[in-house]
Scaffold this motif. Structure first.
Motif, mmCIF file in Angstrom:
data_model
loop_
_atom_site.group_PDB
_atom_site.id
_atom_site.type_symbol
_atom_site.label_atom_id
_atom_site.label_comp_id
_atom_site.label_asym_id
_atom_site.label_seq_id
_atom_site.Cartn_x
_atom_site.Cartn_y
_atom_site.Cartn_z
ATOM 1 N N TYR A 10 0.059 -2.875 0.928
ATOM 2 C CA TYR A 10 -0.618 -3.653 -0.101
ATOM 3 C C TYR A 10 -1.870 -2.940 -0.602
ATOM 4 O O TYR A 10 -2.175 -2.981 -1.805
ATOM 5 N N LEU A 11 -2.590 -2.282 0.300
ATOM 6 C CA LEU A 11 -3.767 -1.528 -0.136
ATOM 7 C C LEU A 11 -3.369 -0.423 -1.117
ATOM 8 O O LEU A 11 -4.072 -0.160 -2.098
ATOM 9 N N ILE A 12 -2.234 0.218 -0.853
ATOM 10 C CA ILE A 12 -1.731 1.249 -1.778
ATOM 11 C C ILE A 12 -1.354 0.610 -3.105
ATOM 12 O O ILE A 12 -1.653 1.143 -4.185
ATOM 13 N N HIS A 13 -0.690 -0.529 -3.046
ATOM 14 C CA HIS A 13 -0.285 -1.223 -4.269
ATOM 15 C C HIS A 13 -1.497 -1.643 -5.092
ATOM 16 O O HIS A 13 -1.505 -1.499 -6.316
ATOM 17 N N ARG A 14 -2.524 -2.122 -4.428
ATOM 18 C CA ARG A 14 -3.680 -2.670 -5.139
ATOM 19 C C ARG A 14 -4.658 -1.599 -5.618
ATOM 20 O O ARG A 14 -5.208 -1.683 -6.721
ATOM 21 N N PHE A 15 -4.885 -0.589 -4.756
ATOM 22 C CA PHE A 15 -5.918 0.404 -5.052
ATOM 23 C C PHE A 15 -5.372 1.783 -5.410
ATOM 24 O O PHE A 15 -6.125 2.667 -5.789
ATOM 25 N N PHE A 55 10.656 0.789 5.579
ATOM 26 C CA PHE A 55 9.363 1.365 5.206
ATOM 27 C C PHE A 55 9.460 2.035 3.828
ATOM 28 O O PHE A 55 8.541 1.909 3.010
ATOM 29 N N VAL A 56 10.556 2.741 3.583
ATOM 30 C CA VAL A 56 10.722 3.418 2.294
ATOM 31 C C VAL A 56 10.792 2.396 1.157
ATOM 32 O O VAL A 56 10.184 2.577 0.093
ATOM 33 N N VAL A 57 11.526 1.313 1.378
ATOM 34 C CA VAL A 57 11.628 0.271 0.355
ATOM 35 C C VAL A 57 10.261 -0.331 0.068
ATOM 36 O O VAL A 57 9.887 -0.556 -1.092
ATOM 37 N N MET A 58 9.474 -0.599 1.122
ATOM 38 C CA MET A 58 8.143 -1.164 0.914
ATOM 39 C C MET A 58 7.216 -0.163 0.232
ATOM 40 O O MET A 58 6.335 -0.552 -0.551
ATOM 41 N N ALA A 59 7.417 1.112 0.501
ATOM 42 C CA ALA A 59 6.660 2.134 -0.226
ATOM 43 C C ALA A 59 6.996 2.055 -1.713
ATOM 44 O O ALA A 59 6.115 2.200 -2.577
ATOM 45 N N GLY A 60 8.278 1.812 -2.012
ATOM 46 C CA GLY A 60 8.689 1.657 -3.396
ATOM 47 C C GLY A 60 8.026 0.459 -4.057
ATOM 48 O O GLY A 60 7.603 0.520 -5.218
ATOM 49 N N VAL A 61 7.907 -0.655 -3.315
ATOM 50 C CA VAL A 61 7.215 -1.830 -3.844
ATOM 51 C C VAL A 61 5.757 -1.494 -4.121
ATOM 52 O O VAL A 61 5.200 -1.828 -5.175
ATOM 53 N N ALA A 62 5.120 -0.815 -3.157
ATOM 54 C CA ALA A 62 3.694 -0.476 -3.298
ATOM 55 C C ALA A 62 3.444 0.460 -4.471
ATOM 56 O O ALA A 62 2.428 0.346 -5.161
ATOM 57 N N LEU A 63 4.360 1.378 -4.711
ATOM 58 C CA LEU A 63 4.178 2.384 -5.762
ATOM 59 C C LEU A 63 4.725 1.942 -7.116
ATOM 60 O O LEU A 63 4.622 2.678 -8.092
ATOM 61 N N GLY A 64 5.316 0.750 -7.155
ATOM 62 C CA GLY A 64 5.787 0.228 -8.433
ATOM 63 C C GLY A 64 7.154 0.706 -8.857
ATOM 64 O O GLY A 64 7.497 0.631 -10.046
ATOM 65 N N TRP A 65 7.971 1.176 -7.910
ATOM 66 C CA TRP A 65 9.305 1.649 -8.280
ATOM 67 C C TRP A 65 10.161 0.514 -8.837
ATOM 68 O O TRP A 65 11.090 0.763 -9.611
ATOM 69 N N PHE A 66 9.869 -0.717 -8.414
ATOM 70 C CA PHE A 66 10.718 -1.845 -8.789
ATOM 71 C C PHE A 66 10.035 -2.738 -9.820
ATOM 72 O O PHE A 66 10.386 -3.913 -9.943
ATOM 73 N N ARG A 67 9.067 -2.198 -10.551
ATOM 74 C CA ARG A 67 8.305 -3.030 -11.483
ATOM 75 C C ARG A 67 9.172 -3.597 -12.610
ATOM 76 O O ARG A 67 8.843 -4.625 -13.190
ATOM 77 N N HIS A 68 10.298 -2.931 -12.893
ATOM 78 C CA HIS A 68 11.180 -3.427 -13.953
ATOM 79 C C HIS A 68 12.232 -4.401 -13.416
ATOM 80 O O HIS A 68 13.018 -4.934 -14.182
#
Length: 395
Positions: A238-243, A292-305
């Motif tokens: 979440y910190l990666i996603h937010r900041f 962990f990889v999937v959550m990294a994708g969430v944090a980095l915005g891979w699934f924003r669409h």
């Protein structure tokens, strides 16, 4: 886990509130950067719940085997190599929970945090306990009727540490969640900032390692070392996603992944004994890594669409489905398996549990949550000391 995050984002990685964050994605009533919903998280939560459901129906043994009238792993042997690892859905839940709880707590006070957690966890849980207790009393074919004391103590969600059997086996994970909330409340009490959250993650990680080394019962119960790495990693994501990406946040995630690789091996051995199967530690480690990889994708915005509205609906089903699927699902399998093929029985039971989860959400969880929220938001009564001190003595 359906609370929005409306706090402002600090500039850079500091602690001073500044401009709102840039862009984000969303799930459930969870809000990402820029106030957008992280829909992907809702789908992931339902996927985790379904993996646990299929594990309990086709791999778990025990009550499942009683329901089928034969070992559950023999029902659909072609799928058991996959369902045998469905228990890892709970670990995925914990990973998502770290992300969501950090997000929902940002900008909230301690009272708001506890009210949000209580109104999120208890309404559906209370309804599920009543439903499960009635079902077991009416159809005591797979489990004994729970006595009144056991049911009442289960309503507090404190039965596990007090040694009282749960009304349903899946309830064990709720005590793990509660301990995470209590620990994270320390951050909320001090004020949720980037630095305080990082400090919390680092201290909990050190405590986890010490607990493993010391094998101390008190520390083990307090710090939840078997599952702490998932919560901590979720916070890091979440910190990666937010900041945005930062070495500190990725370091938290990386160390948590390494610890999770160790703890999941022990869990794999434990579940091998539970289901009487030779589970592979390598496969379990790979599944955890994929999470962990999937959550990294969430944090980095891979699934924003990935903004399908039905995912929000899926998210509302997850918690009630998790609560009722095991005991009631086994009862349904018990009643259907002599009349339908195994695959049809599993499919019909799964659909029925999803429908039941929706009914539980609409008829019980939502109205109870509203009433409970109104009750908890009432101001606490004052002590009355001042009034008594200023009161005039009777004439």
């Amino acid at each position: 886990m359906t609370l929005s995050d409306t706090a402002l984002i600090p500039a850079g990685t500091g602690d001073t509130a500044a401009a709102p964050a840039k862009t984000g994605t969303g799930a459930g009533t969870k809000q990402g950067r820029g106030g957008q919903r992280l829909y992907a998280l809702d789908g992931l939560r339902l996927l985790a719940a379904l993996s646990v459901l299929f594990f309990h129906y086709l791999s778990r043994g025990g009550e499942a085997s009683d329901a089928w009238g034969q070992p559950s792993r023999e029902i659909l042997p072609s799928v058991t190599p996959f369902t045998d690892y469905g228990w890892l859905g709970v670990e995925f839940f914990f990973l998502i929970s770290g992300f969501v709880i950090c997000m929902s707590a940002w900008g909230r006070g301690l009272g708001q945090f506890f009210r949000s957690r209580i109104t999120r966890l208890y309404p559906a849980y209370w309804a599920a306990i009543v439903l499960l207790s009635v079902a077991t009393a009416v159809f005591p074919v797979l489990a004994h009727r729970p006595d009144v004391h056991r049911v009442l103590l289960n309503l507090t969600m404190l039965h596990e540490p007090l040694g009282t059997p749960a009304v349903s086996g899946v309830f064990w994970s709720l005590w793990v969640e509660l301990r995470f909330y209590l620990l994270f409340a320390l951050v909320v009490w001090r004020g949720v900032t980037y630095r305080s959250t990082v400090a919390f993650c680092c201290l909990w990680t050190v405590g986890t390692v010490i607990t493993h080394a010391a094998n101390d019962r008190l520390l083990n119960n307090l710090l939840v070392p078997t599952y702490s790495a998932y919560f901590i990693a979720g916070i890091g994501f979440y910190l990666i996603h937010r900041f945005g990406s930062h070495a500190m946040a990725w370091g938290i995630v990386g160390v948590s992944w390494l610890i999770a690789q160790e703890t999941v091996l022990a869990e794999t051995e434990r579940f091998s004994k539970i289901i009487h199967a030779d589970l592979s530690g390598g496969v379990a480690s790979a599944v955890v890594t994929a999470c962990f990889v999937v959550m990294a994708g969430v944090a980095l915005g891979w699934f924003r669409h990935l903004n399908w509205r039905w995912l929000t609906f899926a998210g509302t089903l997850t918690y009630p489905l998790y609560l009722v699927h095991e005991s009631l699902g086994h009862l349904m399998i018990y009643g259907l398996h002599d009349h339908l093929s195994p695959a049809t029985t599993v499919a019909a039971t799964t659909v029925a549990m999803l429908v039941l989860a929706w009914l539980l959400h609409v008829l019980a969880e939502k109205p109870l949550a509203r009433r409970l929220k109104r009750t908890l938001e009432r101001p606490l009564p004052s002590s009355g000391i001042g009034r008594r001190a200023n009161a005039q003595p009777p004439s």
